[in-house]
Motif scaffolding. Structure first.
Motif, short mmCIF file in Angstrom:
data_model
loop_
_atom_site.label_atom_id
_atom_site.label_comp_id
_atom_site.label_asym_id
_atom_site.label_seq_id
_atom_site.Cartn_x
_atom_site.Cartn_y
_atom_site.Cartn_z
N LYS A 123 0.81 -1.23 0.00
CA LYS A 123 0.00 0.00 0.00
C LYS A 123 0.84 1.28 0.00
O LYS A 123 0.39 2.32 0.46
CB LYS A 123 -0.96 0.04 1.20
N THR A 137 -3.39 -11.40 10.74
CA THR A 137 -3.41 -10.21 11.58
C THR A 137 -2.65 -9.07 10.93
O THR A 137 -3.09 -7.92 10.95
CB THR A 137 -2.79 -10.53 12.95
N ALA A 157 -4.71 -7.69 8.09
CA ALA A 157 -5.81 -6.86 8.59
C ALA A 157 -5.29 -5.50 9.06
O ALA A 157 -5.93 -4.47 8.85
CB ALA A 157 -6.52 -7.58 9.74
N ARG A 158 -4.11 -5.51 9.71
CA ARG A 158 -3.53 -4.26 10.19
C ARG A 158 -3.17 -3.35 9.02
O ARG A 158 -3.42 -2.13 9.06
CB ARG A 158 -2.28 -4.56 11.02
N GLU A 203 -4.59 -3.41 6.08
CA GLU A 203 -5.83 -2.96 5.47
C GLU A 203 -6.45 -1.81 6.26
O GLU A 203 -6.94 -0.84 5.68
CB GLU A 203 -6.82 -4.13 5.40
N ARG A 204 -6.38 -1.90 7.59
CA ARG A 204 -6.90 -0.80 8.41
C ARG A 204 -6.10 0.48 8.19
O ARG A 204 -6.66 1.58 8.10
CB ARG A 204 -6.86 -1.18 9.90
N ALA A 205 -4.77 0.32 8.10
CA ALA A 205 -3.92 1.49 7.86
C ALA A 205 -4.22 2.11 6.50
O ALA A 205 -4.24 3.33 6.33
CB ALA A 205 -2.45 1.09 7.95
N TYR A 206 -4.47 1.24 5.52
CA TYR A 206 -4.78 1.71 4.16
C TYR A 206 -6.11 2.47 4.15
O TYR A 206 -6.22 3.55 3.56
CB TYR A 206 -4.81 0.53 3.22
N GLN A 207 -7.13 1.91 4.81
CA GLN A 207 -8.43 2.57 4.86
C GLN A 207 -8.34 3.90 5.60
O GLN A 207 -8.99 4.88 5.22
CB GLN A 207 -9.45 1.65 5.54
N LYS A 208 -7.51 3.93 6.65
CA LYS A 208 -7.31 5.18 7.39
C LYS A 208 -6.64 6.22 6.50
O LYS A 208 -6.99 7.41 6.53
CB LYS A 208 -6.44 4.91 8.62
N GLU A 238 -9.20 7.62 4.07
CA GLU A 238 -10.10 8.55 4.74
C GLU A 238 -9.41 9.90 4.94
O GLU A 238 -10.02 10.97 4.76
CB GLU A 238 -10.54 7.98 6.08
#
Length: 243
Positions: free
Chosen positions: A33, A159, A162-163, A165-170, A173
């Motif tokens: 990412k 894990t 997922a971490r 992916e969360r950083a990418y979505q953040k 945003e």
């Protein structure tokens, strides 16, 4: 006669020109990412092209229905049909990461081919084989000989994914909340108009934008409208010019 031909050509091509819109966005490595610099972005059949900057940003003019081609050495080429959405977040896949991993042993050396690279295996690693990413069933490390399934590496891998992916979505945003800023600072027309208005060279413009960003770093232009960013930048350059 010549005038009539020119008028005919004008009305023939004008609808296409008016329909053109600016398509921009960022290109990222699909695996980690991160932004990719130097990616070629082209509207097929038009001669319109751009290359991404340090933030993976590009901007091209095109029409709905045009095909956008994204290419970068070592990565899988993508072709996207342009539609209503004019700001695009595109991810491209590194070819090497799709290659299989295998090992080659030839005494006294052993090699591993992974992610497109051939690396020498540490002999100490051979003495303690890793079960990372493996799944085994049966009596694994069980003193009472009870059956079961041992999972090594899989959960940690999920894990980590997922971490990421969360950083990418953040990150997405955060970029969405700064759209007003990007629409001004990354606009060629805004830059040209202000440079002409204040008689600036491109090097002057770059320095001003750096100072402008530094002076507003505490809020990062989050949730600012395009007009608010433009007016603030205009006032900032006006003060800089006076100084």
């Amino acid at each position: 006669m010549k005038f009539g031909i020119l008028v005919l050509l004008y009305f023939a091509f004008m609808p296409g020109l008016l329909a053109q819109r600016s398509y921009s966005g960022n290109i990222l490595d699909a695996t980690d990412k991160t932004y990719l610099e130097g990616v070629a972005v082209e509207i097929l059949g038009s001669g319109i092209a751009d290359t991404t900057n340090l933030r993976g940003y590009f901007s091209v003019k095109g029409n709905m229905g045009d095909t956008l081609r994204v290419s970068f050495p070592g990565f899988i080429e993508q072709k996207i049909a342009l539609g209503e959405e004019t700001f695009l977040i595109l991810q491209i896949q590194d070819r090497a990461r799709l290659l299989p991993t295998f090992e080659v042993k030839s005494e006294p050396y052993a090699f591993r081919f992974k992610d497109g690279k051939l690396i020498l295996i540490d002999p100490d690693e051979e003495q303690a084989p890793s079960t990372k990413g493996g799944i085994s069933a049966g009596y694994r490390d069980s003193p009472d000989l009870r059956g079961g399934i041992a999972i090594a590496g899989v959960l940690s891998s999920l894990t980590k994914r997922a971490r990421l992916e969360r950083a990418y979505q953040k990150k997405l945003e955060w970029m969405r909340r700064r759209e007003g800023y990007y629409e001004v600072v990354e606009s060629d027309s805004v830059r040209q108009n202000l440079m002409i208005k204040y008689q600036l060279q491109r090097s002057d413009w770059d320095k001003i934008i750096i100072r402008f960003n530094e002076g507003n770093a505490y809020h990062e232009f989050l949730d600012w409208s395009k007009d608010r960013v433009y007016n603030t930048l205009n006032e900032f350059i006006d003060r800089e010019a006076v100084d």
